[in-house]
Design a protein around this motif. Structure first.
Motif, PDB file in Angstrom:
ATOM      1  N   SER A  92       0.813  -1.219   0.000  1.00 23.51           N
ATOM      2  CA  SER A  92       0.000   0.000   0.000  1.00 23.51           C
ATOM      3  C   SER A  92       0.847   1.269   0.000  1.00 23.51           C
ATOM      4  N   GLY A  93       2.147   1.107   0.127  1.00 25.80           N
ATOM      5  CA  GLY A  93       3.018   2.280   0.132  1.00 25.80           C
ATOM      6  C   GLY A  93       3.353   2.781   1.516  1.00 25.80           C
ATOM      7  N   LYS A  94       2.842   2.123   2.556  1.00 26.90           N
ATOM      8  CA  LYS A  94       3.188   2.490   3.924  1.00 26.90           C
ATOM      9  C   LYS A  94       4.680   2.261   4.168  1.00 26.90           C
ATOM     10  N   THR A  95       5.268   3.077   5.033  1.00 28.43           N
ATOM     11  CA  THR A  95       6.644   2.834   5.468  1.00 28.43           C
ATOM     12  C   THR A  95       6.599   1.764   6.551  1.00 28.43           C
ATOM     13  N   VAL A  96       7.055   0.575   6.224  1.00 29.56           N
ATOM     14  CA  VAL A  96       6.976  -0.556   7.148  1.00 29.56           C
ATOM     15  C   VAL A  96       8.330  -0.763   7.817  1.00 29.56           C
ATOM     16  N   ILE A  97       8.311  -0.834   9.144  1.00 28.35           N
ATOM     17  CA  ILE A  97       9.504  -1.120   9.939  1.00 28.35           C
ATOM     18  C   ILE A  97       9.247  -2.395  10.734  1.00 28.35           C
ATOM     19  N   VAL A  98      10.215  -3.291  10.749  1.00 28.64           N
ATOM     20  CA  VAL A  98      10.090  -4.558  11.472  1.00 28.64           C
ATOM     21  C   VAL A  98      11.118  -4.595  12.599  1.00 28.64           C
ATOM     22  N   SER A  99      10.673  -4.988  13.784  1.00 28.08           N
ATOM     23  CA  SER A  99      11.569  -5.169  14.931  1.00 28.08           C
ATOM     24  C   SER A  99      11.532  -6.632  15.346  1.00 28.08           C
ATOM     25  N   VAL A 100      12.706  -7.273  15.389  1.00 25.55           N
ATOM     26  CA  VAL A 100      12.793  -8.717  15.613  1.00 25.55           C
ATOM     27  C   VAL A 100      13.321  -9.002  17.016  1.00 25.55           C
ATOM     28  N   SER A 101      12.655  -9.897  17.732  1.00 23.21           N
ATOM     29  CA  SER A 101      13.099 -10.270  19.078  1.00 23.21           C
ATOM     30  C   SER A 101      14.218 -11.303  19.002  1.00 23.21           C
ATOM     31  N   PRO A 102      15.134 -11.309  19.974  1.00 19.69           N
ATOM     32  CA  PRO A 102      16.209 -12.308  19.981  1.00 19.69           C
ATOM     33  C   PRO A 102      15.692 -13.726  20.190  1.00 19.69           C
ATOM     34  N   VAL A 227       4.008   5.440   9.457  1.00 20.04           N
ATOM     35  CA  VAL A 227       4.843   4.259   9.708  1.00 20.04           C
ATOM     36  C   VAL A 227       3.982   3.106  10.198  1.00 20.04           C
ATOM     37  N   TYR A 228       4.174   1.946   9.609  1.00 22.74           N
ATOM     38  CA  TYR A 228       3.509   0.720  10.057  1.00 22.74           C
ATOM     39  C   TYR A 228       4.574  -0.141  10.713  1.00 22.74           C
ATOM     40  N   HIS A 229       4.479  -0.281  12.030  1.00 22.21           N
ATOM     41  CA  HIS A 229       5.521  -0.955  12.807  1.00 22.21           C
ATOM     42  C   HIS A 229       5.087  -2.370  13.177  1.00 22.21           C
ATOM     43  N   VAL A 230       5.876  -3.342  12.764  1.00 23.18           N
ATOM     44  CA  VAL A 230       5.586  -4.756  12.999  1.00 23.18           C
ATOM     45  C   VAL A 230       6.690  -5.350  13.867  1.00 23.18           C
ATOM     46  N   THR A 231       6.314  -6.132  14.866  1.00 25.95           N
ATOM     47  CA  THR A 231       7.312  -6.850  15.653  1.00 25.95           C
ATOM     48  C   THR A 231       7.212  -8.348  15.383  1.00 25.95           C
ATOM     49  N   VAL A 232       8.336  -9.029  15.542  1.00 23.89           N
ATOM     50  CA  VAL A 232       8.378 -10.492  15.431  1.00 23.89           C
ATOM     51  C   VAL A 232       8.668 -11.029  16.821  1.00 23.89           C
ATOM     52  N   MET A 233       7.728 -11.782  17.370  1.00 23.27           N
ATOM     53  CA  MET A 233       7.770 -12.171  18.773  1.00 23.27           C
ATOM     54  C   MET A 233       7.576 -13.680  18.960  1.00 23.27           C
ATOM     55  N   PRO A 234       8.040 -14.217  20.101  1.00 20.24           N
ATOM     56  CA  PRO A 234       7.905 -15.651  20.369  1.00 20.24           C
ATOM     57  C   PRO A 234       6.556 -16.037  20.948  1.00 20.24           C
ATOM     58  N   LYS A 254      -5.226  11.946  14.333  1.00 22.60           N
ATOM     59  CA  LYS A 254      -5.159  10.587  13.800  1.00 22.60           C
ATOM     60  C   LYS A 254      -4.663   9.651  14.895  1.00 22.60           C
ATOM     61  N   GLU A 255      -5.300   8.493  15.008  1.00 25.81           N
ATOM     62  CA  GLU A 255      -4.918   7.515  16.023  1.00 25.81           C
ATOM     63  C   GLU A 255      -3.660   6.772  15.589  1.00 25.81           C
ATOM     64  N   VAL A 256      -2.686   6.720  16.480  1.00 24.93           N
ATOM     65  CA  VAL A 256      -1.410   6.066  16.189  1.00 24.93           C
ATOM     66  C   VAL A 256      -1.154   4.994  17.238  1.00 24.93           C
ATOM     67  N   THR A 257      -0.761   3.818  16.784  1.00 21.39           N
ATOM     68  CA  THR A 257      -0.438   2.705  17.673  1.00 21.39           C
ATOM     69  C   THR A 257       1.067   2.481  17.671  1.00 21.39           C
ATOM     70  N   GLU A 258       1.649   2.307  18.857  1.00 17.83           N
ATOM     71  CA  GLU A 258       3.103   2.128  18.942  1.00 17.83           C
ATOM     72  C   GLU A 258       3.559   0.889  18.178  1.00 17.83           C
ATOM     73  N   VAL A 259       2.812  -0.182  18.309  1.00 22.45           N
ATOM     74  CA  VAL A 259       3.082  -1.410  17.545  1.00 22.45           C
ATOM     75  C   VAL A 259       1.810  -1.750  16.790  1.00 22.45           C
ATOM     76  N   ASP A 260       1.876  -1.710  15.470  1.00 26.12           N
ATOM     77  CA  ASP A 260       0.673  -1.898  14.658  1.00 26.12           C
ATOM     78  C   ASP A 260       0.303  -3.363  14.479  1.00 26.12           C
ATOM     79  N   SER A 261       1.300  -4.234  14.482  1.00 25.60           N
ATOM     80  CA  SER A 261       1.019  -5.647  14.255  1.00 25.60           C
ATOM     81  C   SER A 261       2.138  -6.493  14.837  1.00 25.60           C
ATOM     82  N   VAL A 262       1.781  -7.705  15.237  1.00 24.01           N
ATOM     83  CA  VAL A 262       2.757  -8.650  15.778  1.00 24.01           C
ATOM     84  C   VAL A 262       2.681  -9.944  14.975  1.00 24.01           C
TER      85      VAL A 262
END
Length: 470
Positions: A92-102, A227-234, A254-262
């Motif tokens: 969709s053109g969103k700026t997507v950032i992914v944060s990965v857990s150890p 920004v669409y922020h996605v985390t990768v979690m266990p 506009k409503e903003v969520t710190e983490v948009d998806s997991v």
């Protein structure tokens, strides 16, 4: 999605307001009308009122804050936390950032027979080939959370020494707050008597969400809502944590969520296997250093401890700050009733002055809660995790291979977890130092409390829901 994927604390019988699908929603979603009975059958639930255009959706956030019905993780709206939505957001053109857990990196490393470093670089290459702008490391935000937790513990310890009546909110023990299954269980079942003991520090997932949405977006020349922020979690429970109302704010109405998806580790494995690439042999990409614990030589660093290292880090810090004791080498955690309940003690002149515990799994958790409630808890700090064996054994991790026992897999993950990761002190982390200098000022500051701390809310059972649960 089966409810069995969530932590044991969220499968407890008295948390049935989102575990077992059977009864109808009895909570009114329209202030001007009586409650509509809503069959809980579909993943997207809609309550229709008259006229039709006034229909209301029930979201996962609504169900978490409600005690009036019995739904299921499978029936609640989790379509916004799926691989399909992740791909849609990129396209969709969103700026997507992914944060990965150890922990997720370790699970993938064990599955593919690679090192954590190799997995992280290959994941970075994979995500960026799909259009992701940056891939970060939640070890960096965990260091921030640990610094805040150390500062909080020292403050609460000193206050407890001054307080003769054990004032609510300042008394010990401090119970860790990184596990969302434990937090949800505490809010919905234990209520106000246990919540004041829980650390106010956000989990590493939410700390990196706050850092990205409140601070880093400016450096990237973006607005938080772009920004669409996605985390990768266990852990599937992290999906529940991400939708908490405490982690939502407004920018320009506009409503903003710190983490948009997991995404769980298992879901990322599904993504990898859906691509026509050999993950083991695919090229690696340089790591994004802005929020990643990687040194100038390209080596990963972080704290030891598969569940975040809270007890160990705070114990070492408190020993030095309170008693001028520098602890060298590994801590001597003694196993008590089982391997998921361990304690460590600091003695000064033959007298125990600090006593910390690791408490993993729902059964051990209940025993600790009982002691706290009775005022007979001998520990000053307890690292609490809902899952047996902690975060490495989260419900979102990759399952054991054929012929491999869960115990063998945990041992493998523990070996892989720090295999090519240097042990470091969070207070020496240059990323943390930069964020304090540029944004947070110092540990425990007003800015730190605003962005890195949170609060908890006891969920009061309605009379109707209690009658329905008979």
């Amino acid at each position: 999605m089966s409810s069995s994927r969530f932590s044991p604390a969220l499968q407890a019988s008295d948390l049935n307001d989102f575990i077992a699908p059977s009864q109808d929603c009895i909570v009114s979603l329209n202030k001007n009308s009586a409650a509509s009975r809503l069959p809980i059958k579909k993943k997207q639930v809609v309550v229709s009122t008259k006229p039709p255009e006034e229909s209301v959706k029930i979201s996962l956030k609504d169900c978490l804050a409600c005690s009036g019905c019995i739904t299921s993780a499978e029936t609640v709206m989790l379509e916004k936390q799926s691989l399909d939505d992740f791909v849609t957001r990129i396209n969709s053109g969103k700026t997507v950032i992914v944060s990965v857990s150890p922990q997720s990196r370790a699970s993938l490393a064990a599955f593919f027979g690679l090192s954590q470093s190799q997995v992280f670089r290959k994941l970075t290459a994979l995500f960026k080939s799909m259009g992701v702008k940056a891939v970060y490391d939640t070890s960096s935000s965990r260091d921030l959370a640990l610094i805040e937790a150390c500062n909080e513990f020292i403050s609460r310890y000193k206050l407890s020494q001054l307080s003769s009546d054990k004032e609510v909110g300042t008394s010990l023990p401090v119970l860790s707050s990184a596990c969302p299954g434990w937090i949800c269980y505490a809010e919905k079942t234990l209520g106000s008597y246990i919540l004041p003991y829980i650390s106010s520090v956000k989990s590493p997932q939410q700390v990196i969400g706050a850092a990205i949405k409140h601070h880093m977006v400016e450096k990237l020349g973006l607005k938080p809502y772009d920004v669409y922020h996605v985390t990768v979690m266990p852990c599937y429970d992290k999906k529940l944590e991400a939708v908490r109302g405490d982690f939502v704010f407004s920018v320009e109405e506009k409503e903003v969520t710190e983490v948009d998806s997991v995404l769980t580790t298992g879901e990322v494995l599904d993504l990898i296997q859906s691509k026509s690439v050999d993950f083991k042999t695919m090229e690696e990409s340089p790591l994004d250093r802005l929020l990643t614990n990687v040194d100038d030589g390209g080596h990963l660093y972080g704290v030891s401890g598969g569940s975040g290292g809270y007890a160990e880090t705070i114990f070492r810090y408190a020993a030095r700050a309170l008693f001028n004791r520098e602890i060298e080498g590994p801590l001597d955690f003694k196993i008590l009733r089982n391997s998921d309940f361990r304690e460590v003690t600091l003695e000064v002149e033959g007298r125990p002055v600090l006593k910390f515990a690791l408490c993993y799994g729902f059964r051990n958790l209940q025993n600790i809660v009982r002691k706290v409630k009775m005022g007979k808890c001998e520990y000053q700090f307890i690292e609490v995790m809902a899952c047996p064996s902690g975060c490495l054994n989260g419900g979102g991790q990759i399952k054991p291979a054929k012929g491999q026992s869960p115990k063998d897999l945990i041992q493998q993950l523990e070996g892989v977890y720090m295999q090519d990761v240097s042990v470091s002190n969070p207070f020496d982390n240059p990323i943390a130092k930069r964020l304090y200098d540029d944004w947070l000022v110092q540990p425990g500051s007003d800015n730190a409390k605003r962005y890195l701390h949170t609060q908890y809310h006891p969920v009061v059972k309605s009379v109707t829901s209690q009658l329905q649960n008979w």
